[in-house]
Motif scaffolding. Structure first.
Motif, PDB file in Angstrom:
ATOM      1  N   THR A 115       0.853  -1.180   0.000  1.00  0.00           N
ATOM      2  CA  THR A 115       0.000   0.000   0.000  1.00  0.00           C
ATOM      3  C   THR A 115       0.894   1.237   0.000  1.00  0.00           C
ATOM      4  O   THR A 115       2.116   1.130   0.081  1.00  0.00           O
ATOM      5  N   GLU A 116       0.274   2.419  -0.068  1.00  0.00           N
ATOM      6  CA  GLU A 116       1.050   3.647  -0.156  1.00  0.00           C
ATOM      7  C   GLU A 116       1.896   3.906   1.090  1.00  0.00           C
ATOM      8  O   GLU A 116       2.885   4.620   1.028  1.00  0.00           O
ATOM      9  N   ASP A 117       1.497   3.343   2.228  1.00  0.00           N
ATOM     10  CA  ASP A 117       2.260   3.576   3.459  1.00  0.00           C
ATOM     11  C   ASP A 117       2.814   2.287   4.062  1.00  0.00           C
ATOM     12  O   ASP A 117       3.358   2.284   5.167  1.00  0.00           O
ATOM     13  N   ARG A 118       2.720   1.163   3.323  1.00  0.00           N
ATOM     14  CA  ARG A 118       3.183  -0.113   3.864  1.00  0.00           C
ATOM     15  C   ARG A 118       3.889  -0.921   2.775  1.00  0.00           C
ATOM     16  O   ARG A 118       3.282  -1.294   1.780  1.00  0.00           O
ATOM     17  N   GLY A 119       5.197  -1.145   2.983  1.00  0.00           N
ATOM     18  CA  GLY A 119       5.968  -1.982   2.081  1.00  0.00           C
ATOM     19  C   GLY A 119       6.419  -3.237   2.798  1.00  0.00           C
ATOM     20  O   GLY A 119       6.024  -3.496   3.938  1.00  0.00           O
ATOM     21  N   VAL A 120       7.269  -4.050   2.130  1.00  0.00           N
ATOM     22  CA  VAL A 120       7.774  -5.278   2.740  1.00  0.00           C
ATOM     23  C   VAL A 120       9.289  -5.305   2.647  1.00  0.00           C
ATOM     24  O   VAL A 120       9.888  -4.764   1.716  1.00  0.00           O
ATOM     25  N   SER A 121       9.897  -5.943   3.641  1.00  0.00           N
ATOM     26  CA  SER A 121      11.344  -6.136   3.679  1.00  0.00           C
ATOM     27  C   SER A 121      11.594  -7.632   3.807  1.00  0.00           C
ATOM     28  O   SER A 121      10.991  -8.292   4.664  1.00  0.00           O
ATOM     29  N   PHE A 122      12.473  -8.188   2.959  1.00  0.00           N
ATOM     30  CA  PHE A 122      12.733  -9.624   3.010  1.00  0.00           C
ATOM     31  C   PHE A 122      14.184  -9.898   2.627  1.00  0.00           C
ATOM     32  O   PHE A 122      14.849  -9.085   1.984  1.00  0.00           O
TER      33      PHE A 122
ATOM     34  N   LYS B   5       4.670   3.012  -5.327  1.00  0.00           N
ATOM     35  CA  LYS B   5       4.759   4.476  -5.367  1.00  0.00           C
ATOM     36  C   LYS B   5       3.455   5.105  -5.851  1.00  0.00           C
ATOM     37  O   LYS B   5       3.192   6.274  -5.634  1.00  0.00           O
ATOM     38  N   GLY B   6       2.627   4.313  -6.518  1.00  0.00           N
ATOM     39  CA  GLY B   6       1.357   4.819  -7.032  1.00  0.00           C
ATOM     40  C   GLY B   6       0.848   3.908  -8.129  1.00  0.00           C
ATOM     41  O   GLY B   6       1.463   2.890  -8.464  1.00  0.00           O
ATOM     42  N   VAL B   7      -0.304   4.253  -8.675  1.00  0.00           N
ATOM     43  CA  VAL B   7      -0.920   3.478  -9.754  1.00  0.00           C
ATOM     44  C   VAL B   7      -1.288   4.428 -10.878  1.00  0.00           C
ATOM     45  O   VAL B   7      -1.919   5.458 -10.651  1.00  0.00           O
ATOM     46  N   THR B   8      -0.887   4.079 -12.097  1.00  0.00           N
ATOM     47  CA  THR B   8      -1.168   4.897 -13.270  1.00  0.00           C
ATOM     48  C   THR B   8      -1.782   4.020 -14.356  1.00  0.00           C
ATOM     49  O   THR B   8      -1.162   3.046 -14.782  1.00  0.00           O
ATOM     50  N   GLY B   9      -3.000   4.364 -14.772  1.00  0.00           N
ATOM     51  CA  GLY B   9      -3.641   3.609 -15.843  1.00  0.00           C
ATOM     52  C   GLY B   9      -3.803   2.139 -15.530  1.00  0.00           C
ATOM     53  O   GLY B   9      -3.681   1.289 -16.419  1.00  0.00           O
ATOM     54  N   GLY B  10      -4.072   1.799 -14.269  1.00  0.00           N
ATOM     55  CA  GLY B  10      -4.274   0.408 -13.886  1.00  0.00           C
ATOM     56  C   GLY B  10      -2.983  -0.367 -13.695  1.00  0.00           C
ATOM     57  O   GLY B  10      -3.010  -1.573 -13.435  1.00  0.00           O
ATOM     58  N   ARG B  11      -1.825   0.301 -13.816  1.00  0.00           N
ATOM     59  CA  ARG B  11      -0.532  -0.354 -13.649  1.00  0.00           C
ATOM     60  C   ARG B  11       0.158   0.208 -12.410  1.00  0.00           C
ATOM     61  O   ARG B  11       0.204   1.422 -12.198  1.00  0.00           O
TER      62      ARG B  11
END
Length: 365
Positions: free
Chosen positions: A172-179, A191-197
């Protein structure tokens, strides 16, 4: 035909049994705010859809409702809500003026939003064309204009990607993952969604630069050390984008082939803390990995959790008898006594027989 919604069915079932929200929270270990969120259909209270589905399934089972029916009803409602604006815009006009005031306001708002979005899109396209004319360097799908550092405000949750397994991540915009990948700490975020991508970012610690790439629903992307910006990566990572919404994406991550010249086995003492938990019954859990809060909430029966930390791994389970554990390849054991809270802390500590190495031990041993 049943016209009741999920929240109404849950609330009426609870009230029929003369139960309060507090009663249900106490007996199911589901926080009261999540029970209220399910009954009011305020799914924004859940950190991810996976949590909403898990809590819904367990709440339905507790009320002796058909959990499969409710899950299907939930999915149907989500699909209907996501398609509502399109249906409003494409609905044929009728001769009779039957729309009430609220529907008229909603329709006008949607229309104005669509017009505004189109104007912004055209402006973006124009500015993008101007930039393309000024810069003839081929950049592919990488957003080099922003490929500097990880944006502030993103909270990274530590996850584990074991060998021969595909693990889903929700970004999500404020939640990433570290692995961890061959003892390299990697971070992924949206970082965001543009045109469904989805515009996804990938970072290899301790490097500061971020590699950006775009992915649409159903698309596969391979993050490879053969890519110049990822030349330090020790093995390929396969990323399949399973779903994309306006502000989030669900990706499936799998470790692929290792880079030639990279040792398959890590040196003794440098292996991460690895724990696999097998749930035979539902149980509340909390995971803290290297000082960062991981998953917290109710885990359903039949689920398996793979956890990995470098220096410290804390595990708290509400029902010790409901969970079996395998820690760094040791024998599979029951975590604790049935119905009892269990807390385990695994740490990396110096090897008493070799000061140049470290070993993994349990705090309190």
């Amino acid at each position: 035909m049943n016209t009741k919604r999920v929240g109404q069915i849950l609330r009426e079932a609870r009230e029929d049994k003369k139960l309060s929200v507090k009663d249900v929270a106490k007996e199911t270990n589901i926080a009261a705010k999540y029970i209220i969120a399910l009954e009011t259909e305020d799914y924004s209270q859940f950190p991810a859809e996976t949590f909403a589905l898990g809590f819904l399934k367990n709440y339905a089972s507790y009320l002796k409702l058909d959990s499969a029916m409710l899950l299907n009803l939930y999915r149907g409602e989500q699909i209907e809500e996501s398609q509502a604006p399109l249906e409003e815009l494409t609905r044929p006009t009728t001769s009779s003026f039957s729309l009430d005031k609220n529907k008229i306001i909603s329709f006008v708002s949607i229309l104005l939003f669509a017009i505004s979005a189109y104007i912004i899109y055209i402006s973006f396209e124009d500015s993008g064309s101007q930039l393309a004319d000024e810069d003839t360097t081929e950049v592919g799908t990488t957003d080099v204009s922003n490929a500097s550092e990880i944006p502030s405000g993103i909270n990274f949750v530590s996850q584990s990607v074991p060998e021969n397994a595909s693990i889903p991540f929700i970004l999500t915009e404020d939640r990433g993952v570290s692995f961890s990948v061959n003892n390299q700490q990697c971070k992924m975020f949206i970082k965001g969604v543009t045109g469904g991508r989805a515009n996804l970012g990938f970072n290899i610690f301790p490097e500061k630069n971020v590699y950006f790439f775009q992915a649409g629903e159903g698309e596969e992307t391979v993050l490879s050390y053969r890519i110049e910006e990822l030349s330090s990566l020790r093995r390929d990572i396969r990323v399949v984008t399973q779903a994309v919404t306006e502000k989030s994406a669900k990706v499936l991550v799998t470790l692929k082939e290792e880079r030639e010249g990279v040792a398959v086995k890590s040196p003794v003492g440098d292996v991460p803390i690895q724990v696999t938990l097998f749930f035979s019954k539902p149980s509340y859990v909390e995971f803290v990995i290297d000082g960062q809060m991981g998953e917290r909430g109710l885990v359903s029966a039949g689920e398996v959790k793979h956890l990995e930390g470098r220096d410290r791994l804390e595990i708290k389970v509400g029902d010790g008898g409901a969970v079996e554990m395998v820690q760094n390849g040791k024998e599979r054991v029951v975590l604790g006594k049935p119905g009892k809270l269990v807390k385990k802390i695994f740490i990396r500590k110096p090897n008493p027989y070799d000061s140049t190495q470290s070993i993994i031990g349990e705090l309190g041993e």
